[in-house]
Write a protein that holds these residues in place. Sequence first.
Motif, mmCIF file in Angstrom:
data_model
loop_
_atom_site.group_PDB
_atom_site.id
_atom_site.type_symbol
_atom_site.label_atom_id
_atom_site.label_comp_id
_atom_site.label_asym_id
_atom_site.label_seq_id
_atom_site.Cartn_x
_atom_site.Cartn_y
_atom_site.Cartn_z
ATOM 1 N N SER A 1 0.897 -1.148 0.000
ATOM 2 C CA SER A 1 0.000 0.000 0.000
ATOM 3 C C SER A 1 0.935 1.196 0.000
ATOM 4 C CB SER A 1 -0.833 -0.014 1.281
ATOM 5 O OG SER A 1 -2.117 0.485 1.019
ATOM 6 N N PHE A 2 0.704 2.159 -0.840
ATOM 7 C CA PHE A 2 1.712 3.198 -1.033
ATOM 8 C C PHE A 2 1.390 4.403 -0.157
ATOM 9 C CE2 PHE A 2 1.568 0.455 -4.663
ATOM 10 C CZ PHE A 2 2.884 0.296 -5.037
ATOM 11 N N TYR A 3 2.133 4.564 0.912
ATOM 12 C CA TYR A 3 1.957 5.751 1.759
ATOM 13 C C TYR A 3 3.313 6.127 2.336
ATOM 14 C CZ TYR A 3 2.178 2.381 5.577
ATOM 15 O OH TYR A 3 2.596 1.393 6.435
ATOM 16 N N GLY A 4 3.473 7.385 2.662
ATOM 17 C CA GLY A 4 4.765 7.832 3.187
ATOM 18 C C GLY A 4 5.730 8.009 2.033
ATOM 19 N N ASN A 5 6.771 7.196 2.033
ATOM 20 C CA ASN A 5 7.817 7.343 1.014
ATOM 21 C C ASN A 5 7.421 6.603 -0.272
ATOM 22 O OD1 ASN A 5 10.160 7.972 -0.169
ATOM 23 N ND2 ASN A 5 11.468 7.171 1.464
ATOM 24 N N ILE A 6 6.388 7.096 -0.937
ATOM 25 C CA ILE A 6 5.785 6.322 -2.029
ATOM 26 C C ILE A 6 6.732 6.082 -3.205
ATOM 27 C CG2 ILE A 6 3.394 6.940 -1.488
ATOM 28 C CD1 ILE A 6 3.463 8.897 -3.816
ATOM 29 N N ASN A 7 7.634 7.013 -3.463
ATOM 30 C CA ASN A 7 8.489 6.837 -4.644
ATOM 31 C C ASN A 7 9.476 5.682 -4.440
ATOM 32 O OD1 ASN A 7 7.130 8.928 -5.973
ATOM 33 N ND2 ASN A 7 8.302 10.413 -4.793
ATOM 34 N N ASP A 8 10.014 5.562 -3.238
ATOM 35 C CA ASP A 8 10.854 4.396 -2.917
ATOM 36 C C ASP A 8 10.027 3.112 -3.008
ATOM 37 O OD1 ASP A 8 13.098 5.816 -2.435
ATOM 38 O OD2 ASP A 8 13.292 5.274 -0.306
ATOM 39 N N GLN A 9 8.772 3.208 -2.557
ATOM 40 C CA GLN A 9 7.931 1.994 -2.535
ATOM 41 C C GLN A 9 7.600 1.513 -3.955
ATOM 42 O OE1 GLN A 9 4.852 3.570 -0.095
ATOM 43 N NE2 GLN A 9 6.199 3.649 1.693
ATOM 44 N N ILE A 10 7.532 2.450 -4.886
ATOM 45 C CA ILE A 10 7.286 2.056 -6.283
ATOM 46 C C ILE A 10 8.507 1.305 -6.819
ATOM 47 C CG2 ILE A 10 6.974 2.966 -8.644
ATOM 48 C CD1 ILE A 10 5.312 5.260 -7.261
ATOM 49 N N ILE A 11 9.690 1.851 -6.598
ATOM 50 C CA ILE A 11 10.929 1.172 -7.025
ATOM 51 C C ILE A 11 10.987 -0.215 -6.376
ATOM 52 C CG2 ILE A 11 13.469 1.211 -6.754
ATOM 53 C CD1 ILE A 11 12.586 3.078 -8.895
ATOM 54 N N GLU A 12 10.620 -0.256 -5.094
ATOM 55 C CA GLU A 12 10.682 -1.520 -4.343
ATOM 56 C C GLU A 12 9.842 -2.612 -5.017
ATOM 57 O OE1 GLU A 12 9.712 -0.939 -0.132
ATOM 58 O OE2 GLU A 12 8.678 -2.860 -0.220
ATOM 59 N N VAL A 13 8.585 -2.288 -5.379
ATOM 60 C CA VAL A 13 7.749 -3.358 -5.965
ATOM 61 C C VAL A 13 8.211 -3.711 -7.377
ATOM 62 C CG1 VAL A 13 5.646 -3.072 -4.596
ATOM 63 C CG2 VAL A 13 5.868 -1.803 -6.714
ATOM 64 N N LEU A 14 8.726 -2.720 -8.104
ATOM 65 C CA LEU A 14 9.197 -3.040 -9.462
ATOM 66 C C LEU A 14 10.425 -3.944 -9.373
ATOM 67 C CD1 LEU A 14 8.763 0.439 -11.213
ATOM 68 C CD2 LEU A 14 7.367 -1.604 -11.552
ATOM 69 N N PHE A 15 11.373 -3.609 -8.510
ATOM 70 C CA PHE A 15 12.566 -4.452 -8.347
ATOM 71 C C PHE A 15 12.158 -5.848 -7.874
ATOM 72 C CE2 PHE A 15 16.373 -1.337 -7.683
ATOM 73 C CZ PHE A 15 15.982 -0.614 -8.792
ATOM 74 N N ALA A 16 11.222 -5.891 -6.927
ATOM 75 C CA ALA A 16 10.802 -7.194 -6.390
ATOM 76 C C ALA A 16 10.159 -8.031 -7.490
ATOM 77 C CB ALA A 16 9.828 -6.995 -5.234
ATOM 78 N N ALA A 17 9.333 -7.404 -8.316
ATOM 79 C CA ALA A 17 8.638 -8.158 -9.368
ATOM 80 C C ALA A 17 9.630 -8.668 -10.414
ATOM 81 C CB ALA A 17 7.578 -7.278 -10.020
#
Length: 299
Positions: free
Chosen positions: A55-71
């Motif tokens: 769920s994207f809250y707070g540091n959302i831009n890092d969280q986007i990179i995180e899910v893309l790298f994970a996928a």
Amino acid sequence: MIIIGCSAGKHLASKVAKKLKKPYSELRVKKFPDNELGIRFLVPVRKKTVVLIQSFYGNINDQIIEVLFAAYNAKELGAKKIILAAPYFPYFRQDKRFKPGDCISIEIMGKLIDNIFDKVVIIDPHLHREKDLHHIFNIRQKKLTANHEIAAYIKKNYNAKNAYIIGPDWESYKWAEKVAHLIGCEAIILRKKRLSGRKVVVSLNKKMDLKGKSIIIIDDMVSTGNTLIEAMKNLKKLGAKKFTIIAVHGIFVENALKKLRKNNAKVITTNTIPNQAAKIDVSGLIAEELKKKRFFVFQ
Ligand code: R5P
């Protein structure tokens, strides 16, 4: 299937895994001194359907990179299917070129997710000019709504006969009118003009007497809280004294929760984003969707 809790999804991921009786693991996310992220699965994902819950809250831009790298990592490690379950999905409000040269963020988010995921599941996405998820994603997608959970909460805690449901702006009808219908009371939708990210003007479009009524304002999200503060100002003119605010996504930036409570408002949200007001659980909604046999069919 394996359920993976990403950094902003752990609060729901473990509950979803428990409901599904499926294995759960957290994604290990490390930040290097220069702010690069290091991502690692702590369990094998080969031949598995990997569900990343973020769920994207707070540091959302890092969280986007995180899910893309994970996928991408899951794919390279041999995962069979990769699903993103995003209780709250960001960047949907920037859905047009408001000024020349503006980026249409919603479209770019769609392309980023399409490139690597097999399916995306989102709870109450903020869709305005784009009418449905299939206009944004080419992969399989499912839009879930917490309207039934919200209606159940109201039925349990309020006398629906004495309640008025208020939607603070035109877009909120998808929640306010639907919930009012589910509990059998009247809904009133106000008018809002947004002047900037922090400034809005809300106005009434009809007169009514709200004295002695339970006023429940419903919206999809609360960010600065200014929309709701402006709505309450108007409703006070009609005799309303106390308010209940129910939102799906409690983003609450810049002390929004405190500001709303100062206005005599009881604030309730779902737990798509963890916060002090999150009283309505949506883990069951996600689990039910992941349980479906026809999970990979276009919906
Ligand atoms: C916008 O149309 C949404 O439905 C919300 O009303 C809005 O995003 C709330 O933002 P804020 O709390 O900053 O007024």
